[in-house]
Write a protein that holds these residues in place. Structure first.
Motif, PDB file in Angstrom:
ATOM      1  N   ALA A 105      -5.808  -0.441  -4.977  1.00  0.00           N
ATOM      2  CA  ALA A 105      -5.230  -2.030  -3.494  1.00  0.00           C
ATOM      3  C   ALA A 105      -5.196  -2.230  -4.097  1.00  0.00           C
ATOM      4  O   ALA A 105      -3.377  -3.338  -4.244  1.00  0.00           O
ATOM      5  CB  ALA A 105      -5.135  -1.230  -2.525  1.00  0.00           C
ATOM      6  N   LYS A 122      -4.270  -9.094   3.167  1.00  0.00           N
ATOM      7  CA  LYS A 122      -4.892  -7.882   1.866  1.00  0.00           C
ATOM      8  C   LYS A 122      -5.940  -7.038   2.677  1.00  0.00           C
ATOM      9  O   LYS A 122      -6.085  -5.907   2.544  1.00  0.00           O
ATOM     10  CB  LYS A 122      -4.994  -8.047   0.291  1.00  0.00           C
ATOM     11  CG  LYS A 122      -5.334  -6.822  -0.433  1.00  0.00           C
ATOM     12  CD  LYS A 122      -4.596  -7.269  -1.365  1.00  0.00           C
ATOM     13  CE  LYS A 122      -3.563  -7.419  -1.950  1.00  0.00           C
ATOM     14  NZ  LYS A 122      -2.526  -5.964  -1.858  1.00  0.00           N
ATOM     15  N   SER A 162      -3.687  -3.059  -8.486  1.00  0.00           N
ATOM     16  CA  SER A 162      -2.254  -3.383  -8.591  1.00  0.00           C
ATOM     17  C   SER A 162      -1.942  -5.101  -8.597  1.00  0.00           C
ATOM     18  O   SER A 162      -0.759  -4.966  -8.527  1.00  0.00           O
ATOM     19  CB  SER A 162      -1.873  -2.913  -7.266  1.00  0.00           C
ATOM     20  OG  SER A 162      -2.074  -2.826  -5.706  1.00  0.00           O
ATOM     21  N   ILE A 193       0.839  -1.136  -0.002  1.00  0.00           N
ATOM     22  CA  ILE A 193      -0.081  -0.017   0.061  1.00  0.00           C
ATOM     23  C   ILE A 193       0.909   1.835  -0.311  1.00  0.00           C
ATOM     24  O   ILE A 193       0.508   2.070  -0.672  1.00  0.00           O
ATOM     25  CB  ILE A 193      -1.097  -0.024   1.331  1.00  0.00           C
ATOM     26  CG1 ILE A 193      -1.714  -1.268   1.098  1.00  0.00           C
ATOM     27  CG2 ILE A 193      -1.705   0.957   1.160  1.00  0.00           C
ATOM     28  CD1 ILE A 193      -2.848  -1.526   1.974  1.00  0.00           C
ATOM     29  N   LEU A 196      -6.463  -3.454   4.261  1.00  0.00           N
ATOM     30  CA  LEU A 196      -7.044  -2.577   3.583  1.00  0.00           C
ATOM     31  C   LEU A 196      -8.162  -2.286   4.676  1.00  0.00           C
ATOM     32  O   LEU A 196      -8.540  -0.753   4.648  1.00  0.00           O
ATOM     33  CB  LEU A 196      -8.066  -2.983   2.485  1.00  0.00           C
ATOM     34  CG  LEU A 196      -7.231  -3.511   1.391  1.00  0.00           C
ATOM     35  CD1 LEU A 196      -8.321  -3.935   0.454  1.00  0.00           C
ATOM     36  CD2 LEU A 196      -6.431  -1.846   0.956  1.00  0.00           C
ATOM     37  N   PHE A 206      -9.786   4.531  -3.024  1.00  0.00           N
ATOM     38  CA  PHE A 206      -8.638   2.871  -2.549  1.00  0.00           C
ATOM     39  C   PHE A 206      -8.668   1.873  -2.312  1.00  0.00           C
ATOM     40  O   PHE A 206      -7.710   0.998  -2.970  1.00  0.00           O
ATOM     41  CB  PHE A 206      -8.797   3.493  -0.687  1.00  0.00           C
ATOM     42  CG  PHE A 206      -7.722   2.732   0.191  1.00  0.00           C
ATOM     43  CD1 PHE A 206      -6.174   2.609  -0.013  1.00  0.00           C
ATOM     44  CD2 PHE A 206      -8.246   2.552   1.166  1.00  0.00           C
ATOM     45  CE1 PHE A 206      -5.446   2.127   0.573  1.00  0.00           C
ATOM     46  CE2 PHE A 206      -6.982   1.690   2.207  1.00  0.00           C
ATOM     47  CZ  PHE A 206      -5.486   1.434   2.198  1.00  0.00           C
ATOM     48  N   SER A 220      -2.449   3.283  -4.532  1.00  0.00           N
ATOM     49  CA  SER A 220      -3.450   3.465  -3.780  1.00  0.00           C
ATOM     50  C   SER A 220      -2.936   4.266  -2.901  1.00  0.00           C
ATOM     51  O   SER A 220      -3.823   4.546  -1.737  1.00  0.00           O
ATOM     52  CB  SER A 220      -2.770   1.298  -3.195  1.00  0.00           C
ATOM     53  OG  SER A 220      -1.188   1.456  -2.484  1.00  0.00           O
TER      54      SER A 220
END
Length: 244
Positions: free
Chosen positions: A75, A102, A78, A14, A106, A71, A20
């Motif tokens: 994120a 992940k 990617s 991140i 997040l 966001f 992100s």
């Protein structure tokens, strides 16, 4: 790899991906920019018109939620650029662990920034209203500040789950942004009972001092959480079944 190591690696991702990280910073930046612009110009005039003073304090959420969606989408997307997911799975072969880590990172990042953004929006805006200002101790104000941060985190997870499913931030944002800005209001005009259970309409009930209708403030966040959970489940099924 240990759970701690995987969580740390996801946080590094991140921080190192400009799209992100920029979207995450934008949640707070947009909140402050819109608050300063609106409340320094027409804030008092709007306050004089009455309405729900707590909900009106969170007008910038209409914009910060877009940054939160961005966001979550960027994120995750990617991972699908330049075969990055193949590299991630080489380091962490357990897909469930990678997905959970992940999602957790997040959620944590979005919640922290969302809470700061929510409190900053409320306190900064009220500083411009003088006699029309409401304090954090006003009924519903503290709940709205906390709930606003949770709402932004849930919208981040909603976008993240859909991005795992569709593999494209562009596709997800092309669907969600018009849905929230246009379709949600159209459905509200046609069928108000249905619109109350849409993720944005339901979640924003927590921002009202006196929520109207059958969906209460925390129940509304629960509805948004169900939308986010459904999106994450769909994303997990896609990640588990697909080849890289």
């Amino acid at each position: 790899m240990s759970v701690t190591a995987v969580l740390h690696s996801e946080w590094i991702k991140i921080r190192s991906v400009r799209a992100s990280l920029g979207s995450l910073v934008a949640v707070l930046a947009v909140a402050l920019a819109v608050t300063l612009l609106v409340y320094s110009t027409i804030g008092k005039a709007e306050a004089e018109n009455g309405g729900d003073p707590v909900f009106e304090a969170f007008y910038p959420v209409n914009f910060t939620q877009i940054a939160a969606l961005s966001f979550g989408a960027t994120a995750v997307s990617s991972e699908y650029a330049h075969n990055a997911l193949r590299v991630s799975l080489s380091a962490v072969p357990h897909r469930g662990l990678l997905y959970a880590a992940k999602t957790a990172v997040l959620a944590g990042a979005a919640l922290c920034v969302g809470l700061v953004s929510s409190f900053a929006t409320f306190l900064t805006g009220q500083a411009f209203l003088d006699e029309y200002a409401v304090g954090i101790g006003e009924p519903g104000a503290l709940r709205a500040c906390v709930g606003g941060g949770v709402y932004l985190a849930l919208m981040t997870l909603f976008a993240a789950g859909l991005t795992f499913l569709l593999r494209s931030a562009v596709a997800v944002l092309s669907l969600l942004i018009p849905f929230i800005l246009i379709v949600s209001f159209v459905i509200g005009d046609i069928a108000d009972g249905v619109s109350r259970y849409l993720p944005d309409r339901a979640g924003q009930q927590v921002l009202y001092q006196h929520p109207a209708g059958e969906v209460g403030p925390w129940a509304g966040l629960g509805v948004t959480a169900l939308w986010a959970a459904a999106a994450l489940l769909a994303g997990w099924l896609a990640v588990r079944r697909r080849d890289v």
